[in-house]
Design an enzyme around this catalytic site. Sequence first.
Site, PDB file in Angstrom:
ATOM      1  N   CYS A   2     -14.690  -2.172  -4.742  1.00 58.60           N
ATOM      2  CA  CYS A   2     -14.159  -2.755  -5.982  1.00 58.60           C
ATOM      3  C   CYS A   2     -14.142  -1.690  -7.077  1.00 58.60           C
ATOM      4  O   CYS A   2     -15.067  -0.886  -7.190  1.00 58.60           O
ATOM      5  CB  CYS A   2     -14.952  -3.941  -6.482  1.00 58.60           C
ATOM      6  SG  CYS A   2     -15.014  -5.318  -5.360  1.00 58.60           S
ATOM      7  N   ARG A  27     -11.023   2.357  -3.839  1.00 59.89           N
ATOM      8  CA  ARG A  27     -12.269   1.572  -3.792  1.00 59.89           C
ATOM      9  C   ARG A  27     -12.075   0.183  -3.184  1.00 59.89           C
ATOM     10  O   ARG A  27     -13.045  -0.526  -2.914  1.00 59.89           O
ATOM     11  CB  ARG A  27     -12.849   1.414  -5.206  1.00 59.89           C
ATOM     12  CG  ARG A  27     -13.158   2.727  -5.889  1.00 59.89           C
ATOM     13  CD  ARG A  27     -13.738   2.482  -7.257  1.00 59.89           C
ATOM     14  NE  ARG A  27     -15.080   1.952  -7.175  1.00 59.89           N
ATOM     15  CZ  ARG A  27     -16.168   2.689  -7.051  1.00 59.89           C
ATOM     16  NH1 ARG A  27     -16.077   3.997  -7.010  1.00 59.89           N
ATOM     17  NH2 ARG A  27     -17.355   2.139  -6.980  1.00 59.89           N
ATOM     18  N   TRP A  77     -12.420  -5.391  -3.191  1.00 57.69           N
ATOM     19  CA  TRP A  77     -12.716  -5.298  -1.763  1.00 57.69           C
ATOM     20  C   TRP A  77     -13.628  -6.494  -1.511  1.00 57.69           C
ATOM     21  O   TRP A  77     -14.784  -6.508  -1.917  1.00 57.69           O
ATOM     22  CB  TRP A  77     -13.430  -3.984  -1.453  1.00 57.69           C
ATOM     23  CG  TRP A  77     -13.654  -3.760   0.017  1.00 57.69           C
ATOM     24  CD1 TRP A  77     -12.792  -3.182   0.892  1.00 57.69           C
ATOM     25  CD2 TRP A  77     -14.818  -4.104   0.776  1.00 57.69           C
ATOM     26  NE1 TRP A  77     -13.347  -3.150   2.148  1.00 57.69           N
ATOM     27  CE2 TRP A  77     -14.587  -3.707   2.114  1.00 57.69           C
ATOM     28  CE3 TRP A  77     -16.041  -4.719   0.474  1.00 57.69           C
ATOM     29  CZ2 TRP A  77     -15.524  -3.895   3.132  1.00 57.69           C
ATOM     30  CZ3 TRP A  77     -16.971  -4.911   1.496  1.00 57.69           C
ATOM     31  CH2 TRP A  77     -16.700  -4.493   2.805  1.00 57.69           C
ATOM     32  N   ASN A 103     -18.328  -5.422  -9.949  1.00 55.49           N
ATOM     33  CA  ASN A 103     -18.451  -4.702  -8.675  1.00 55.49           C
ATOM     34  C   ASN A 103     -19.910  -4.814  -8.246  1.00 55.49           C
ATOM     35  O   ASN A 103     -20.803  -4.532  -9.039  1.00 55.49           O
ATOM     36  CB  ASN A 103     -18.056  -3.229  -8.888  1.00 55.49           C
ATOM     37  CG  ASN A 103     -18.421  -2.356  -7.695  1.00 55.49           C
ATOM     38  OD1 ASN A 103     -18.413  -2.820  -6.562  1.00 55.49           O
ATOM     39  ND2 ASN A 103     -18.737  -1.108  -7.965  1.00 55.49           N
ATOM     40  N   GLY A 104     -20.149  -5.231  -7.000  1.00 53.77           N
ATOM     41  CA  GLY A 104     -21.540  -5.381  -6.532  1.00 53.77           C
ATOM     42  C   GLY A 104     -21.711  -6.743  -5.888  1.00 53.77           C
ATOM     43  O   GLY A 104     -20.743  -7.471  -5.660  1.00 53.77           O
ATOM     44  N   GLU A 487     -16.275  11.998  15.414  1.00 56.12           N
ATOM     45  CA  GLU A 487     -15.505  12.029  14.172  1.00 56.12           C
ATOM     46  C   GLU A 487     -14.006  11.887  14.451  1.00 56.12           C
ATOM     47  O   GLU A 487     -13.291  11.173  13.741  1.00 56.12           O
ATOM     48  CB  GLU A 487     -15.830  13.320  13.399  1.00 56.12           C
ATOM     49  CG  GLU A 487     -15.038  13.558  12.139  1.00 56.12           C
ATOM     50  CD  GLU A 487     -15.148  12.449  11.090  1.00 56.12           C
ATOM     51  OE1 GLU A 487     -16.015  11.568  11.221  1.00 56.12           O
ATOM     52  OE2 GLU A 487     -14.328  12.457  10.163  1.00 56.12           O
ATOM     53  N   LYS A 491     -11.685   8.892  13.037  1.00 52.33           N
ATOM     54  CA  LYS A 491     -10.449   9.098  12.270  1.00 52.33           C
ATOM     55  C   LYS A 491      -9.317   8.256  12.849  1.00 52.33           C
ATOM     56  O   LYS A 491      -8.578   7.608  12.118  1.00 52.33           O
ATOM     57  CB  LYS A 491     -10.020  10.570  12.262  1.00 52.33           C
ATOM     58  CG  LYS A 491     -10.794  11.510  11.377  1.00 52.33           C
ATOM     59  CD  LYS A 491     -10.560  11.376   9.898  1.00 52.33           C
ATOM     60  CE  LYS A 491     -11.498  10.398   9.267  1.00 52.33           C
ATOM     61  NZ  LYS A 491     -12.845  10.732   8.973  1.00 52.33           N
ATOM     62  N   GLU A 494      -9.885   4.520  12.186  1.00 51.54           N
ATOM     63  CA  GLU A 494      -9.736   4.150  10.774  1.00 51.54           C
ATOM     64  C   GLU A 494      -8.287   3.985  10.347  1.00 51.54           C
ATOM     65  O   GLU A 494      -7.962   3.055   9.633  1.00 51.54           O
ATOM     66  CB  GLU A 494     -10.342   5.241   9.876  1.00 51.54           C
ATOM     67  CG  GLU A 494     -11.820   5.210   9.755  1.00 51.54           C
ATOM     68  CD  GLU A 494     -12.300   6.202   8.692  1.00 51.54           C
ATOM     69  OE1 GLU A 494     -12.100   7.411   8.880  1.00 51.54           O
ATOM     70  OE2 GLU A 494     -12.857   5.764   7.688  1.00 51.54           O
ATOM     71  N   HIS A 510     -21.870   7.605  33.491  1.00 53.73           N
ATOM     72  CA  HIS A 510     -22.925   6.578  33.465  1.00 53.73           C
ATOM     73  C   HIS A 510     -22.374   5.222  33.017  1.00 53.73           C
ATOM     74  O   HIS A 510     -23.137   4.349  32.599  1.00 53.73           O
ATOM     75  CB  HIS A 510     -24.071   7.021  32.559  1.00 53.73           C
ATOM     76  CG  HIS A 510     -24.733   8.275  33.056  1.00 53.73           C
ATOM     77  ND1 HIS A 510     -25.486   8.309  34.200  1.00 53.73           N
ATOM     78  CD2 HIS A 510     -24.698   9.545  32.591  1.00 53.73           C
ATOM     79  CE1 HIS A 510     -25.916   9.552  34.417  1.00 53.73           C
ATOM     80  NE2 HIS A 510     -25.441  10.319  33.443  1.00 53.73           N
ATOM     81  N   LYS A 609     -13.200   3.402   0.107  1.00 53.41           N
ATOM     82  CA  LYS A 609     -13.776   4.743   0.209  1.00 53.41           C
ATOM     83  C   LYS A 609     -15.229   4.801  -0.230  1.00 53.41           C
ATOM     84  O   LYS A 609     -16.040   5.491   0.351  1.00 53.41           O
ATOM     85  CB  LYS A 609     -12.953   5.731  -0.606  1.00 53.41           C
ATOM     86  CG  LYS A 609     -13.381   7.163  -0.315  1.00 53.41           C
ATOM     87  CD  LYS A 609     -12.299   8.142  -0.623  1.00 53.41           C
ATOM     88  CE  LYS A 609     -12.674   9.536  -0.195  1.00 53.41           C
ATOM     89  NZ  LYS A 609     -12.676   9.713   1.272  1.00 53.41           N
TER      90      LYS A 609
HETATM   91  C1  AGP Z   1     -14.819   8.300   6.441  1.00 49.22           C
HETATM   92  O1  AGP Z   1     -13.538   8.560   6.922  1.00 49.22           O
HETATM   93  C2  AGP Z   1     -15.089   6.924   6.132  1.00 49.22           C
HETATM   94  N1  AGP Z   1     -14.180   6.384   5.211  1.00 49.22           N
HETATM   95  C3  AGP Z   1     -16.517   6.465   5.984  1.00 49.22           C
HETATM   96  O2  AGP Z   1     -17.065   6.485   7.265  1.00 49.22           O
HETATM   97  C4  AGP Z   1     -17.444   7.248   5.059  1.00 49.22           C
HETATM   98  O3  AGP Z   1     -17.710   8.499   5.606  1.00 49.22           O
HETATM   99  C5  AGP Z   1     -18.754   6.465   4.849  1.00 49.22           C
HETATM  100  O4  AGP Z   1     -18.476   5.240   4.253  1.00 49.22           O
HETATM  101  C6  AGP Z   1     -19.774   7.232   4.038  1.00 49.22           C
HETATM  102  O5  AGP Z   1     -19.312   7.515   2.756  1.00 49.22           O
HETATM  103  P1  AGP Z   1     -20.022   8.608   1.861  1.00 49.22           P
HETATM  104  O6  AGP Z   1     -19.865   9.907   2.569  1.00 49.22           O
HETATM  105  O7  AGP Z   1     -19.272   8.563   0.557  1.00 49.22           O
HETATM  106  O8  AGP Z   1     -21.457   8.219   1.716  1.00 49.22           O
END
Ligand code: AGP
Length: 614
Positions: A2, A27, A77, A103-104, A487, A491, A494, A510, A609
């Site tokens: 948010c 956000r 969000w 926000n929260g 990673e 990606k 996501e 396994h 984000k």
């Molecule tokens: C990364 O592509 C993601 N959007 C997400 O996993 C992110 O890395 C995670 O939420 C942690 O965020 P931060 O690094 O701002 O703490």
Amino acid sequence: MCGIVGCIGHEALVRFLIEGLEKLEYRGYDSSGIAFHNGEEVKIYKAQGKLINLKNLLNGCLSENSNLKAGIGHIRWATHGVPNETNAHPHISFENKVAIVHNGIIENYKELKKELIEKGYKFSSQTDTEVIAHLIEDSLKNTDSYSAAMRHALKKLQGAYALGVIFKENPETLFAARKSAPLIIGVGENSNFIASDVPAILEYTKKVIYLDDNEIAQIQGSSYKIMDLEGNILEKQVEIIPWEPVAISKMGYKHFMMKEIHEQPDVIRQTLFDKLRCFSEPLHLPEVKLTHDTLEKLDRIQIIACGTSLHAAMVGKYLIEEFIGIPVDIEASSEYIYKRTVISKNSLIIGVSQSGETADTLTAIRQAKSKGSHVLVITNRPDSTMAREADSLLPVNAGFEVSVAATKSYTAQLMAFYLFAIYLAEIKNSLPQEEIEEYKKELLQLPQKVEMILSNKEEINECAIKFHNTRNFIYIARGINYPVALEGALKLKEISYINATGYPAGELKHGPIAMLDDTIPVLSVLVPGKVYEKVLSNSEESKARNASMIAVTSADDENLESIFDYIIKIPKTHEIFSPILTTIPLQLLAYYIAEYLGKDIDQPRNLAKSVTVE
Ligand code: AGP
């Protein structure tokens, strides 16, 4: 999670609110809304879905109007209640006296809601936020002071909040408050602003005040007062933001993600600047506040992080254990906080976070700090809450990262770990000097090598054309590249929503190998070094199950062609530095696949984000 904005005293108030929300769209983006006082009443506009829907609704309202007073805006969000217009913020109190954005998460909202319903308040949304609006209105019944009503209501809240509040009967004042969720005040000329993050206000002012927990701001066009929950006036420092608005533009790229991928060579150069001055001199990390004596005695490190930052932490663990030979534990912050915090006298906690605001990581480092640990934070945001609370800070200088999928900040985090591991090795004398000098030379070569990958994307694009319709993808690697496989898979998940999983290559046999057939591509990350032959064998095992095979490799090995259908070549480097190079094709592959699928690359569904709720 948010985004909130607010403004008072600016003639282009609605424009500020909308443009501010646009800058905070990273956000959250499932609904949005604004409220402003037009001198007579509080007008509210809300829309479900992306911000464009709110903009369309407001068409015609965006022109300047100096009669407007205070205003607030929100991009959501969803946490409580589906993302529809009713649950969108701002929320208005029962008698329409108080409008708020939040926000929260209010943890005791159910109890508060029950009490308010017993008093006759009616609720229209499913959100936790609505209780705050009613509570403030209820508190106003016992006082003429708006700030006293705010303080009285806030004391009843448990949980996290960043708030923007306007009152029907007090059009010349905007209130803001913060507890465990970021909020800044932008100080302008005859106008003032509030926002969850700096980008929202950067075009209007560079002067900011960072609100701390349990602080309330009472803001007018040309003045402001900041107080604690008892009403004591606080002296706060006005800080100057060092960034230019251009840092938040796409610079001709179609998406922020592609622009940010291409910024990586410069990010690496920037990270090394001033730290690596000469091969024979020790690295210069003035931000690390631990004495050499303490660092020499260091016998254990715990690293806590989430998501992509956690993958960077896994590379960090490998490096530190390899260079220094002390145990490093890594843990997802969300797991760390619900376990007994075991800390020894000579241990160090490292928190890794792009945003520096992730609630899980923030709580985890606070927990460790309360047990007496020294907390070192690796973050891209030296202005964040984590950076402010850290004992030591390793800033990573990747610049603003707008795309929800982290790319350049991850590379910068890796660089921070390379520097920190070498720094520790120098202090602890754990590696021969010649080896350290070799490593430093190789670090300086990395930007050009990343540039080479970025200038030759054809093979990666071909893979994307071939595989964008697959529903499942497997990534395998071993050793220091195992986190790269994780990673790369993250990606892809996501931004394309394809079910992608990273495995240590040796684990395939396994269990996961049971899934393999000609419908599942397997991408192997294999660079010459300790585990090359092993990953090659694991790739052969996958090939034998008819999987389509892709290699990301720097090896000149004729055998590769008989195993792999696609070979994505990267420049050679020492195995220990290979994650910087192997990561780049995986970012590009995810990008191209998402692009062929027509996905919303910078703002993938369900994500945000900056995850400021636990
Ligand atoms: C990364 O592509 C993601 N959007 C997400 O996993 C992110 O890395 C995670 O939420 C942690 O965020 P931060 O690094 O701002 O703490």
